[in-house]
Design an enzyme around this catalytic site. Structure first.
Site, PDB file in Angstrom:
ATOM      1  N   ASP A   1       1.072  -1.151  -0.292  1.00 25.79           N
ATOM      2  CA  ASP A   1      -0.024  -0.030   0.037  1.00 25.79           C
ATOM      3  C   ASP A   1       0.973   1.101   0.272  1.00 25.79           C
ATOM      4  OD1 ASP A   1      -1.896   1.257  -0.088  1.00 25.79           O
ATOM      5  OD2 ASP A   1      -2.957   1.356   2.314  1.00 25.79           O
TER       6      ASP A   1
ATOM      7  N   HIS B   1       2.453   3.712  -8.777  1.00 30.14           N
ATOM      8  CA  HIS B   1       2.721   1.875  -9.537  1.00 30.14           C
ATOM      9  C   HIS B   1       3.361   1.570 -10.408  1.00 30.14           C
ATOM     10  CE1 HIS B   1      -1.285   1.937  -7.444  1.00 30.14           C
ATOM     11  NE2 HIS B   1      -1.788   2.538  -8.759  1.00 30.14           N
TER      12      HIS B   1
ATOM     13  N   LEU C   1      10.882 -21.551  -5.099  1.00 30.49           N
ATOM     14  CA  LEU C   1      10.485 -20.436  -4.540  1.00 30.49           C
ATOM     15  C   LEU C   1       8.710 -20.304  -4.853  1.00 30.49           C
ATOM     16  CD1 LEU C   1       9.392 -17.356  -2.798  1.00 30.49           C
ATOM     17  CD2 LEU C   1      10.893 -16.078  -4.435  1.00 30.49           C
TER      18      LEU C   1
HETATM   19  C1  FPP Z   1      -2.206  -0.242  -2.878  1.00 29.04           C
HETATM   20  O1  FPP Z   1      -0.989   1.199  -3.668  1.00 29.04           O
HETATM   21  C2  FPP Z   1      -0.966  -0.211  -4.541  1.00 29.04           C
HETATM   22  C3  FPP Z   1      -2.011  -0.967  -5.412  1.00 29.04           C
HETATM   23  C4  FPP Z   1      -3.608  -0.970  -5.462  1.00 29.04           C
HETATM   24  C5  FPP Z   1      -1.539  -1.847  -6.967  1.00 29.04           C
HETATM   25  C6  FPP Z   1      -0.600  -2.915  -6.479  1.00 29.04           C
HETATM   26  C7  FPP Z   1       0.244  -2.621  -7.288  1.00 29.04           C
HETATM   27  C8  FPP Z   1       1.687  -2.582  -7.248  1.00 29.04           C
HETATM   28  C9  FPP Z   1       2.796  -2.530  -5.303  1.00 29.04           C
HETATM   29  C10 FPP Z   1       2.124  -2.177  -9.274  1.00 29.04           C
HETATM   30  C11 FPP Z   1       3.124  -3.327  -9.611  1.00 29.04           C
HETATM   31  C12 FPP Z   1       2.156  -4.565  -8.718  1.00 29.04           C
HETATM   32  C13 FPP Z   1       3.515  -5.979  -9.785  1.00 29.04           C
HETATM   33  C14 FPP Z   1       2.561  -7.763  -9.113  1.00 29.04           C
HETATM   34  C15 FPP Z   1       3.655  -5.534 -10.257  1.00 29.04           C
HETATM   35  P1  FPP Z   1      -2.324   2.733  -3.520  1.00 29.04           P
HETATM   36  O2  FPP Z   1      -2.420   3.224  -4.364  1.00 29.04           O
HETATM   37  O3  FPP Z   1      -3.206   1.896  -2.561  1.00 29.04           O
HETATM   38  O4  FPP Z   1      -2.080   3.994  -2.633  1.00 29.04           O
HETATM   39  P2  FPP Z   1      -2.369   4.781  -1.761  1.00 29.04           P
HETATM   40  O5  FPP Z   1      -3.340   4.005  -0.258  1.00 29.04           O
HETATM   41  O6  FPP Z   1      -0.675   6.218  -1.119  1.00 29.04           O
HETATM   42  O7  FPP Z   1      -3.437   5.952  -2.514  1.00 29.04           O
END
Ligand code: FPP
Length: 254
Positions: free
Chosen positions: A18, A35, A129
């Site tokens: 997150d 992201h 893994l």
């Molecule tokens: C949460 O941050 C993240 C997500 C909803 C997406 C997770 C995706 C990634 C970590 C990108 C890469 C992943 C892979 C598998 C290649 P948020 O957008 O909710 O952040 P915020 O709470 O600060 O808005």
């Protein structure tokens, strides 16, 4: 090993990644840039788990609730997942990493799923893994699906209702043959479970860090593992019982 006891590493680490949006906002960038930076953390965490010999890693990449985000962000995320699956393929093969899906295939864009399914198939024989990617995943959906599959088996005569038990229910989950997470890491300070592996994390240690996911790299991961090793896991027993039995908490869990 970096202040870690190699005999007391978690068998399964699950991560709620997150804070990508906040990371981008702090830099006056679009959320998608967050992201993208987060994808590098994913790479680093996989590499570190492989190096340390942690056998299972589950990453919450896209939840059932994430469909409520702006269309543009959703599209960018699926595009990023597809690119990641493609670019990481050689590294997965070289390091003998098995990739699995935890979640609902229905709804995942076809081109992404094709890439994903091919990687799952081509890495199925590896066991150094296992990386479970939680894509289009929701814990309640998973449990409801397990109940439906069991009911179907009852209806067809393969099962009797009296057979239902925690072990039997678990055998209908996406994680059927995978040990429960010992450690759940959540980045960016939120103290929530967010519908992640609801059944499986019953006894998991929770580690919450203020660090935003794109800043969560090797040192942050090692610190989470050190903190895990500082804790005592009791599984409902008393400290004295654990001491008398001469069992490590990990042994009690198995
Ligand atoms: C949460 O941050 C993240 C997500 C909803 C997406 C997770 C995706 C990634 C970590 C990108 C890469 C992943 C892979 C598998 C290649 P948020 O957008 O909710 O952040 P915020 O709470 O600060 O808005």
């Amino acid at each position: 090993m970096e202040g870690l006891d190699p005999h007391r590493l978690p068998r399964h680490v699950a991560v709620i990644m997150d804070g990508n949006g906040r990371w981008a906002k702090k830099r006056l960038l679009h959320r998608v840039a967050g992201h993208e930076a987060g994808a590098e953390s994913v790479r680093v965490v996989i590499e570190t788990a492989r190096r340390l010999g942690i056998p299972y890693l589950t990453l919450y990449a896209f939840s059932k609730e994430n469909w409520q985000r702006p269309q543009r962000e959703i599209q960018a995320l699926w595009h990023l997942f597809r690119r990641f699956l493609r670019s990481e393929r050689p590294r997965m093969m070289e390091n003998e990493i098995r990739v699995r899906h935890v979640g609902d295939p229905d709804g995942i864009p076809e081109d992404v799923y094709a890439e994903f399914a091919a990687l799952i198939r081509d890495t199925a024989h590896f066991n150094k893994l296992t990386v479970n990617l939680a894509l289009n995943y929701g814990g309640r959906h998973e449990i409801a699906r397990a109940a439906r599959l069991f009911a179907e088996d009852v209806q067809s005569g393969r099962r009797d209702p009296s057979e239902m038990s925690p072990e039997v229910l678990a055998s209908y989950l996406f994680t059927a043959d995978i040990p429960d997470p010992d450690l759940v890491i959540r980045t960016s300070g939120e103290c929530r479970v967010s519908n992640f592996l609801l059944w499986q994390i019953a006894y998991a240690e929770l580690y919450i860090t203020e660090t935003l996911w794109p800043d969560f790299r090797e040192e942050e991961f090692l610190e989470a593992l050190r903190e895990y090793q500082r804790r005592e896991r009791r599984f409902g027993k008393t400290s004295e019982q654990l001491g008398q039995e001469g069992l490590t908490p990990e042994a009690v869990a198995r």
